[in-house]
Design a protein around this motif. Structure first.
Motif, PDB file in Angstrom:
ATOM      1  N   ALA A 228       3.795   1.463  -1.290  1.00 46.21           N
ATOM      2  CA  ALA A 228       4.324   1.554  -2.657  1.00 46.21           C
ATOM      3  C   ALA A 228       3.276   2.173  -3.578  1.00 46.21           C
ATOM      4  CB  ALA A 228       4.721   0.172  -3.159  1.00 46.21           C
ATOM      5  N   GLU A 229       2.050   1.683  -3.481  1.00 42.39           N
ATOM      6  CA  GLU A 229       0.992   2.156  -4.372  1.00 42.39           C
ATOM      7  C   GLU A 229       0.759   3.656  -4.207  1.00 42.39           C
ATOM      8  OE1 GLU A 229      -3.261   1.463  -3.542  1.00 42.39           O
ATOM      9  OE2 GLU A 229      -3.011   3.396  -4.543  1.00 42.39           O
ATOM     10  N   LEU A 230       0.867   4.150  -2.987  1.00 44.01           N
ATOM     11  CA  LEU A 230       0.581   5.568  -2.735  1.00 44.01           C
ATOM     12  C   LEU A 230       1.817   6.455  -2.904  1.00 44.01           C
ATOM     13  CD1 LEU A 230      -1.764   5.222   0.362  1.00 44.01           C
ATOM     14  CD2 LEU A 230      -2.435   5.827  -1.973  1.00 44.01           C
TER      15      LEU A 230
ATOM     16  N   LYS B 185       0.841  -1.204   0.000  1.00 51.20           N
ATOM     17  CA  LYS B 185       0.000   0.000   0.000  1.00 51.20           C
ATOM     18  C   LYS B 185       0.873   1.249   0.000  1.00 51.20           C
ATOM     19  CE  LYS B 185      -3.835   0.883  -0.096  1.00 51.20           C
ATOM     20  NZ  LYS B 185      -4.594   1.462  -1.249  1.00 51.20           N
TER      21      LYS B 185
END
Lengths: 635, 635
Positions: free
Chosen positions: B620-622, B618
């Motif tokens: 990484a995604e943000l 998460k």
């Protein structure tokens, strides 16, 4: 709530002959939209886990979308979905052409087909009506004559015919669905599912145009799209060379799949490239419904052993790879012939090529001999062997044809003697013509696509990796920084996740990669406006990305309940190993780094990193809590 | 990449007197944007965990945003952030008024203040310059005289002054920051942090207007916003009655917080409501910079013990609740006086009221006696006691004032004898005037706000719960179905998560709840267009929602590294218990169902359900993978 979108679903039970029409209502349409989204919704709701994909219990869905067939370039595609006989997992394939819009004109967003017809049949859908008709007279015909016969029978030369062809009848596990003889729902063996149901074709015709919620707005957006296509460089390349434009740059970059992924450069590349096609056999540039790109090729080889007819189109990049460089065949005419045969029989050209490559590598390594190959010299580079093999596969003839018709995974298992290491497949589906060793996002895409190795269920990452106009195109997603193609790690995962939302959404909205992906004409922020003009829904890129995420998650749940898990999200061993030649010679994929990216991906998706099971909270967030019952035992 | 947004950050070290200017560049601005996003970015990067919030190591940030001060109603707010002395967690509070835009006009997006001034000082920021000036002459003055003196000293009557007031000087833990004497960054004790740094005020003045990327587009959007505000019913209610419009409907619904959350209906409601204010003490409708809503009230009580001056504004709904119904005080003049005193001293009216309620309940239960209350009869309903208590708290006088100045959590711990159960706080911050027993999304909002109980860090759910125009307003998020206010479960969590993205984003973009929240004029899909017109960024609702999610996640990481976890995400016991009166008498919150919603929330956010730690994926995604080092030991 805005004005309801008023789509209809046609339900057909081939066992009983019962036909009915359903209106699922606006909430369902807006939440699942169409294509892959709508299909996976119905498959999860109505398909029992564990059924034989080639048995009567499988459910086959033809799904256009709330936007398919609007008068704007590229919003044209439709989906065929079922449990895949090739993978045993979620099966889905999209196609362009004219069938998707025509199904809408005929009054339906989707057709849900259950059961098994006692005799060969086809479905005739026209202006809100549907009937099951006998296909006994066309059973066994190639696609061309079959289409002609159906059009005669229904008395409408403009009926659009999506059919499985003789290969589907024989349940070749990678038989495709072809419309207009050249647009294929290629992957995951949807043609075999048609064959198993004794359903040779779905023919559609509608005389009603679609009603737009805001026709003026649609006109304005269509005009903008056309202007952008006319002025945007990549669109011109696509018009000029079609997808075959990729051969030379990928060859130069060292990632043109060659000799069953041994290497990434093919010495014969110049002879099979888009430029060569244009100089020699190109007969016409063609396109799909309402599309200004016109990237499709029609080719003609007028005489000789590889004489081909332009009505079956021409080879795409994927086919130039799979029947060309991948088999070390540098003869464009032979590839064109192979492509034509695949369209005549209804075979997926990617899987065919990879299956033949398996046989060739086995043959060169003494794992198969002439006793197994019907006496043919099955070396890489033998174009005649390739052509012969296509006939055999489609007809399941000569032992070898029957063997390869099962797909490389099953075939290699049957061959034994180490043949598995020559089988380039993921989850049982053959790899497309893209080498993850040059673009690690592509590796994620292959490993994580619910349909097995697939190049249109998740993004390529190359065009978005470098500074330049493509990077600006995805800036509305907040992807602002270039991520080199071979980089591993969190930035690559972030890019992949957001682009996968988009790619997945393409398949639910019916958007073509070649207007929205690499060619990308209309800016991302205009897409919600297109949906609005079509449906009246004031949607947003947020809602559309969530649609994409929802669809990926539904397919994941489908696969989990069929027994798939993290062990299946991987690449063939060869892809981790070093390329033997070309610009990236010596480069492989670091297994540990790749595995680490998978973990980050699962977590980014809100999936358990152990096996990729969506958390209950993620299901709740995506409005998919109703799926918890299928996966709660897996956490 | 689009044209760079060219914001500047002012850095001030009060210990050394060093001042410098930083340009973080477009990627940082677009990723963190401003307000809460930009502040938490810098706090996470530069503040050491575990520091004393009232020590020189705390960092205080005033942050406008890339959009604050554009000429469009409601995009006006700025943030003050630091580690909170009230909660020990992430501290953040927004305010409207004129200071935020003025800071931008003065040439800065944000001011990052470190260290501690050896002597009282204020910061004077004007047209790209900044200087630290002595505040010895204004130390101890009420806000009005202090503002006047500062304007005289800097020689500009239009200088906008954001200051902490005497309560901040005394480090009352819920001292606020006030600009223009009536717009407060109210919560989490940011005024106390100013006091601890010997920083009485930041005064700003700029003569440059903001340069818009697309002035024509901005004009068009501003016009649309104004037209919508003029025609949209809720805007008219806000203009006519201000936030006090809520008193009567909430009282009728049984969720007007009364008597320290014992009950949800107040018999004196009609005497303190917006309509009564309009009939009696309302002097003027006022507004913030460039805003057409004009929801602010200026009131005047001309004579008597509660005589008040309109320059200190008038009580908002929250204050009518906290100093009114919550204390069973039905005297509008007394509440107006209490409100004025809070603005004179720089006190958060919510925390003041809840602190007084603690004392009153303790007094009525014999836990405090007249010996503890300076001889006052500290019963619910005693308006004079309330007024007296405000003086004492601001000055930390009489034992009781000093005690209550610590906030109800610390005060109750000091009082002992079971006083904790009378302390209406979460993470140490006093509850605002909304009762989660009537709207469970509000409960999630209180429990999960990183700043402790807070009504503007996460959404209210009531207006979105029912069919009607508000539901259509959030349809672009894919929230299509009504979710009843008291429903628990996955649908409520889904709504909450998406609305929290928005609410969090408001605080990073500087958007006012009262043009974008309940009143909601400009449609959601126009927001990216506003950002584009201001900055040139072709953003989307997807990117903006991700900004909101990113900011929530950053604040979570901040709190995790300070030792907060799931145990702190809860409600006071009383809120789980039944309401004693009003329309919802007998209703409480089911503790198990609420806890289950928390689990779903963590999972929906990509946080570990055990303690709410974001997964690496998460992060990484943000685009927050750099925060992994702070939380990796917590998983």
């Amino acid at each position: 709530m805005p004005k309801a979108y008023n789509g209809k679903i046609l339900r057909v039970d081939l066992t009983t002959g019962h036909i009915q029409v359903e209106e699922p209502g606006e909430i369902v349409y807006r939440t699942y939209f169409g294509g892959g989204g709508l299909a996976s919704y119905y498959l999860l709701k109505e398909l029992k886990p564990g059924v034989d994909p080639l048995g009567p219990e499988n459910i086959l869905i033809f799904a256009s979308t709330a936007c398919t067939g609007i008068p704007i370039s590229g919003w044209v595609r439709f989906t065929v979905a079922a449990k895949s006989p090739l993978t045993g997992a979620y099966g889905e394939a999209e196609a362009g052409g004219f069938f998707g819009p025509e199904l809408k004109f005929a009054g339906f967003d989707a057709v849900i087909i259950k059961g098994q017809s006692p005799k060969p049949c086809y479905l005739w859908v026209h202006d809100g009506q549907a009937e099951i008709r006998s296909a006994e007279a066309i059973w066994g015909l190639e696609t061309g004559p079959a289409q002609e016969r159906i059009r005669e029978e229904v008395g409408d030369p403009r009926a659009r015919v999506a059919q499985c062809g003789p290969a589907g009848e024989k349940m070749v596990r990678y038989a495709c669905v072809v419309n207009e003889l050249k647009h294929a729902n290629g992957r995951t063996g949807m043609g075999a599912v048609m064959g198993s149901k004794n359903l040779r074709a779905v023919a559609a015709r509608g005389t009603q145009r679609l009603e737009m919620h805001d026709p003026e707005k649609m006109k304005e957006l269509g005009k903008l799209q056309s202007e952008l296509i006319a002025s945007w460089g990549p669109s011109k390349v696509m018009r000029n060379l079609g997808t075959p434009n990729l051969i030379m740059p990928l060859n130069t970059a060292g990632i043109l799949p060659t000799k069953n992924f041994h290497t990434g450069a093919f010495e014969g590349a110049e002879n099979i490239c888009g430029e060569k096609m244009r100089e020699t056999i190109l007969k016409a540039e063609e396109g799909c419904y309402a599309c200004a790109v016109r990237c499709k090729r029609a080719v003609e080889v007028p005489t000789g052993p590889y004489a081909t007819s332009p009505e079956y189109g021409g080879p795409e990049y994927e086919t130039l790879g799979s029947l060309g460089s991948f088999l070390c065949i540098g003869d464009l005419a032979a590839i064109a012939k192979g492509n034509e045969l695949c369209n005549r029989y209804g075979l997926d050209t990617i899987s065919v090529g990879v299956a033949i490559a398996l046989a060739m590598e086995c043959y060169e390594n003494g794992v198969l001999t002439k006793a197994d190959t019907g006496g043919l010299d099955f070396r890489f580079g033998n174009a005649d062997a390739m052509i012969q093999a296509i006939h055999w596969i489609a007809r399941r003839e000569k032992g070898l044809g029957d063997l390869l018709a099962e797909g490389v995974k099953r075939a290699a298992q049957k061959i034994g003697k180490g043949a598995e290491k020559f089988a380039m497949e993921i989850k049982g589906q053959e790899l497309p013509m893209h080498d993850p060793r040059g673009k690690t996002g592509q590796g994620l895409s292959f490993a994580l696509s619910p349909t097995g190795a697939d190049h249109v269920e998740a993004p390529h990452d190359t065009p978005f990796a470098q500074p330049g106009p493509m990077l600006g195109k995805i800036a509305p997603l907040g992807l602002l920084e270039p991520v080199p193609a071979r980089e591993n790690g969190p930035r690559k995962v972030r890019n992949f996740v957001y682009l996968q939302y988009l790619w997945s959404m393409f398949n639910s909205v019916g958007i073509c990669n070649f207007t929205a992906g690499p060619v990308w004409s209309l800016p991302l922020n205009k897409w919600p406006e297109v949906v609005y003009a079509a449906t009246g829904w004031e949607t947003s890129l947020f809602e559309l990305c969530k649609l994409g995420e929802r669809t990926v998650t539904m397919a994941r749940v489908f696969n989990l309940r069929e027994g798939f898990g993290r062990k299946d999200d991987t690449l063939p061993d060869r892809i981790y190993e070093a390329l033997e030649g070309g610009a990236l010679a010596g480069k492989g994929i670091d297994r540990k780094e790749f595995d680490e990216m998978l973990t980050l991906y699962y977590e980014a998706m809100g999936w358990d990193p152990k096996d990729g099971v969506p958390t209950r909270g993620k299901l709740a967030e995506l409005n998919l809590y109703w799926l918890d019952e299928y996966v709660k035992g897996k956490r």
